[in-house]
Motif scaffolding. Structure first.
Motif, PDB file in Angstrom:
ATOM      1  N   CYS B 114       0.768  -1.046  -0.062  1.00 54.37           N
ATOM      2  CA  CYS B 114      -0.085  -0.040  -0.030  1.00 54.37           C
ATOM      3  C   CYS B 114       0.861   1.534   0.075  1.00 54.37           C
ATOM      4  O   CYS B 114       1.746   1.296   0.839  1.00 54.37           O
ATOM      5  N   CYS B 139      -6.147  -1.243   0.097  1.00 54.88           N
ATOM      6  CA  CYS B 139      -5.283  -1.814   1.170  1.00 54.88           C
ATOM      7  C   CYS B 139      -6.404  -2.508   2.187  1.00 54.88           C
ATOM      8  O   CYS B 139      -7.490  -1.672   2.599  1.00 54.88           O
ATOM      9  N   CYS B 142      -5.297  -0.424   6.069  1.00 53.89           N
ATOM     10  CA  CYS B 142      -5.953   1.019   6.166  1.00 53.89           C
ATOM     11  C   CYS B 142      -6.899   1.298   5.732  1.00 53.89           C
ATOM     12  O   CYS B 142      -7.532   2.523   5.775  1.00 53.89           O
TER      13      CYS B 142
HETATM   14 ZN   LIG Z   1      -2.804   1.010   3.371  1.00 52.45          ZN
END
Ligand SMILES: [Zn+2]
Lengths: 251, 152
Positions: B114, B139, B142
């Motif tokens: 990411c 991702c 997150c």
């Molecule tokens: Zn991330």
């Protein structure tokens, strides 16, 4: 030879032009945003390939025309796309099934055209092959996802395959044009590609739990221009409207 | 006095890609050659994707930049073969892409991590993205979606 080459280039370019236009009809209408973007990008690649094929066709024709002239100022009987490319989108599943059936052909033929004795054909094929490989990966994935999906998606994909299959055979027809190009090493005889195509399609359909129809009948008339379906005229009405209403208009 | 070819490459390296302005046209690997033919400076450009709508803008930007540096005889030449590959992206370009939030292309076919939190837990949302050269990923740590520069 230049007449046969022109015919061949129109067949390649009209396939990508008409299918590209069909796919672009989804823009703003796809079931989810990601698919909408994917379809628009696929259409864009197909139009880019059209510019290369029809651009070269216009040069070979030698009448001072451009790719745009060929795309926007020819009438239905001069188009040389296979009927598969002009069929209506139907639902999302049918659109992706049509895409896969075409992508599998495109990626196969482009593989051979990269070794064409005509340098320009080889260069265009080299460029287009990368995009076609990306397209077939996605359309095959989607056909498998929907075919081996829910009861409804499976039924729709089987219906799409049953509807589209009689249009597949036309891509592998050959005539005097194909034989002339094959003899001069410019393009393969489409007939010779069928086994490779079938192997790919059978593998994907098996994974998608879909059954390929057994009836060997297939429709013809698109790639020779002898008889298109009634759908082509409607596409051209939309696609060529601006140039017909305002001849020579540019951005 | 006409400028050296190396100087022209340096100027072209300051012309941003119109769709991803953090990298230059040279970083993108689409400038294939710069050479003089007589007094004409010939810049050979290859398209990223055949239908990429930025192609015209790129040609205009090259022309404008070189004219800005005093060149007047410029010819832009399109070359299809060898076909553009993301292998031609410069290392500098790759680093700038990631810093900008676009995961650079990987031979494995997906982003290495990411670009936001560096997590390696990522998933594909779509094989296509906001421009022909990108795909959409997300991702799973997150949860941010991000662009991935397609590897071709
Ligand atoms: Zn991330």
């Amino acid at each position: 030879m230049s007449e046969a080459l022109f015919e061949f280039l129109c067949r390649m370019g009209d396939n990508t032009l008409i299918l590209g236009h069909r796919v672009s009809e989804w823009c703003g209408h796809a079931p989810v945003l990601e698919e909408d973007i994917a379809l628009a990008n696929t259409a864009l690649d197909l139009l880019g390939q059209t510019q290369m094929w029809l651009g070269y066709a216009a040069e070979v024709q030698g009448e001072g025309k451009t790719a745009d002239d060929l795309a926007f100022l020819r009438d239905a009987w001069d188009f040389r796309n296979v009927l598969l490319c002009e069929l209506p989108n139907g639902d999302f599943g049918r659109t992706l099934m049509r895409q896969f059936l075409f992508d599998a052909f495109n990626v196969t033929v482009l593989g051979y055209l990269q070794n064409s004795k005509d340098r320009r054909v080889a260069e265009i094929a080299e460029k287009a092959a990368k995009e076609a490989a990306y397209h077939v990966e996605r359309s095959a994935d989607t056909v498998v996802g929907l075919g081996d999906g829910t009861e409804e998606s499976h039924a729709r994909m089987q219906a799409a395959l049953d509807y589209l299959w009689p249009y597949v055979g036309e891509m592998f027809d050959s005539d005097a044009v194909d034989l002339a190009l094959c003899e001069s090493g410019i393009a393969p005889d489409p007939k010779s590609l069928r086994a490779e195509y079938d192997a790919l399609v059978q593998r994907v359909m098996a994974e998608a739990t879909l059954t390929i129809p057994e009836d060997p009948f297939h429709h013809t008339g698109g790639r020779t221009g002898r008889m298109h379906t009634e759908h082509l005229g409607h596409i051209l009405c939309t696609m060529q409207w601006l140039q017909r209403a305002y001849p020579g208009a540019t951005w | 006095m006409r400028p050296e070819v190396a100087q022209i490459w340096a100027w072209l390296d300051t012309v941003p890609d119109p769709e991803i302005p953090v990298i230059s046209l040279v970083d993108l690997g689409i400038i294939r050659d710069v050479a003089y033919e007589g007094e004409t400076c010939v810049v050979t450009v290859t398209p990223t994707y055949s239908g990429c709508p930025a192609t015209r803008i790129i040609n205009l930007d090259i022309d404008t930049a070189l004219r800005g540096h005093g060149l007047s005889q410029i010819e832009l030449r399109q070359q299809l073969s060898p076909a553009w590959t993301t292998d031609w992206l410069s290392d500098k370009g790759r680093a700038k892409l990631e810093e900008y939030g676009i995961a650079p292309p990987q031979p494995a076919g997906g982003p290495a991590r990411c670009p936001r939190c560096q997590s390696t837990h990522v998933e594909k949302l779509s094989q296509f993205g906001s421009t022909p050269c990108k795909a959409q990923w997300r991702c799973t740590d997150c949860l941010e979606p991000f662009d991935y520069f397609k590897c071709i």
